[in-house]
Design a protein around this motif. Sequence first.
Motif, PDB file in Angstrom:
ATOM      1  N   VAL A  59       0.833  -1.207   0.000  1.00 31.41           N
ATOM      2  CA  VAL A  59       0.000   0.000   0.000  1.00 31.41           C
ATOM      3  C   VAL A  59       0.865   1.254   0.000  1.00 31.41           C
ATOM      4  O   VAL A  59       0.575   2.236  -0.691  1.00 31.41           O
ATOM      5  N   LEU A  60       1.961   1.226   0.773  1.00 27.48           N
ATOM      6  CA  LEU A  60       2.860   2.379   0.801  1.00 27.48           C
ATOM      7  C   LEU A  60       3.562   2.570  -0.536  1.00 27.48           C
ATOM      8  O   LEU A  60       3.747   3.700  -1.003  1.00 27.48           O
ATOM      9  N   LYS A  61       3.951   1.469  -1.168  1.00 26.89           N
ATOM     10  CA  LYS A  61       4.597   1.571  -2.478  1.00 26.89           C
ATOM     11  C   LYS A  61       3.646   2.182  -3.504  1.00 26.89           C
ATOM     12  O   LYS A  61       4.042   3.044  -4.296  1.00 26.89           O
ATOM     13  N   ALA A  62       2.411   1.739  -3.481  1.00 30.06           N
ATOM     14  CA  ALA A  62       1.425   2.279  -4.428  1.00 30.06           C
ATOM     15  C   ALA A  62       1.173   3.765  -4.169  1.00 30.06           C
ATOM     16  O   ALA A  62       1.039   4.557  -5.108  1.00 30.06           O
ATOM     17  N   GLN A  63       1.120   4.143  -2.891  1.00 29.81           N
ATOM     18  CA  GLN A  63       0.881   5.551  -2.567  1.00 29.81           C
ATOM     19  C   GLN A  63       2.056   6.417  -3.009  1.00 29.81           C
ATOM     20  O   GLN A  63       1.870   7.542  -3.485  1.00 29.81           O
ATOM     21  N   ARG A  64       3.280   5.906  -2.863  1.00 27.26           N
ATOM     22  CA  ARG A  64       4.456   6.674  -3.312  1.00 27.26           C
ATOM     23  C   ARG A  64       4.457   6.851  -4.826  1.00 27.26           C
ATOM     24  O   ARG A  64       4.797   7.918  -5.339  1.00 27.26           O
ATOM     25  N   LEU A  65       4.064   5.787  -5.548  1.00 27.64           N
ATOM     26  CA  LEU A  65       3.980   5.900  -7.001  1.00 27.64           C
ATOM     27  C   LEU A  65       2.942   6.933  -7.415  1.00 27.64           C
ATOM     28  O   LEU A  65       3.145   7.724  -8.336  1.00 27.64           O
ATOM     29  N   LEU A  66       1.805   6.933  -6.682  1.00 25.37           N
ATOM     30  CA  LEU A  66       0.755   7.900  -6.983  1.00 25.37           C
ATOM     31  C   LEU A  66       1.227   9.323  -6.705  1.00 25.37           C
ATOM     32  O   LEU A  66       0.972  10.247  -7.478  1.00 25.37           O
TER      33      LEU A  66
END
Length: 385
Positions: free
Chosen positions: A360-367
């Motif tokens: 979830v953190l990785k996806a949020q950073r990409l966003l």
Amino acid sequence: MLCAQYNYLLADRFNWYEQNRSPVNACPLVCYLPELRNNPDYYSQKKTLPHLKKTHPWYSEIHSQVLQDVVKRVKVTFDRFLLGDSNGKRSGRPRFKARNRYRTFTYPQMKDGCWRGNLINLPKLGKIKVVLHRPIPDGFKIKTASVTKKADGYYLTLSLEDKTVPEIKPDFNPDKIAGIDMGLKEFFTTSAGVVVNIPQHYRKAQKRLRVLQKRVSRRKKGSNGRLKAVKQLGRQHKKVADKRKDFHFKTANWLLSKYDVVAHEDLNVKGLARTQLAKSVLDAGWSSFLSILTNKAENAGLLVIAVSAHNTTQDCSNCGEKVPKKLFMRWHNCPYCGCSLDRDHNAAINVRNRAEGHPVLKAQRLLSNSRIGCEAYTIPVLRLV
């Protein structure tokens, strides 16, 4: 009356279960052959309520939906025993409730306009005065009402609905992340080195509880004096529980006001409560605190992550090498990289490091990176125009 009906419906299900659970090809040679009947379920037991009011007219004083909610409670309890919950985890055999163990009844539906000022109109009970915990917001509709008897009086729990409130979507800063290490010497230590002391409400109240418990044991069973002593003991236990709950809520608010993401160890609290540290673990109330923290984070659009607790204390937070240490050793000294810091602080940093790889953190950073790139591209175009 609700307690008696609960026990009767539960006994009806147990009778069917005991008499019909053996298959025909595995029936013993000597057995009791019961009268064949269908499995009592939620709907068949609800159909018995009109007959109940004819044979026991005093049950007409209870609202029909409150009686139906008793049937639902029996269904949920028995299904958890046979089938398990949503995770497939089965609970123990349901027990019949004593009169003082059945404390709550629920109105599944409430009419519009049931609330006037500080009065609530409960069907079959009339208008009852309520001391408000906080005012009910305008536009909210009362859906259900539950009345609970506690040690110091009766409490009303309302569930409210407002369709204009949008669903809260997680929108957090993945860089504002903290790891916490739960402990018994301190309540928890954050990855930034902040220590929150443990209040130990139960241990501080033990002297008073010991006096009240002796008072109960010296009273004659069934006497009014014993009943009075039991009520005093119950009020004292509730006072301790209320202090602990207040501490949990205030601590969770403080933690979520500083960080958008909080990571904690995935602890087996039930297993720890069976060890010699049981009193301290239950006095700290780790499960209650983590549940409150998770719920408040969801309501605020933030995130709480549980990571593996394996070797968080033993591993070095700087180089990752394993540095074995016993429980009494409260300081971490790494012989490989020279890292030296408090044992709990080291564990909290390890918890944070493990949470940083969460998907979830990785996806949020990409966003977040895609938003930054988009803004950097559009700003020059706007300046040209």
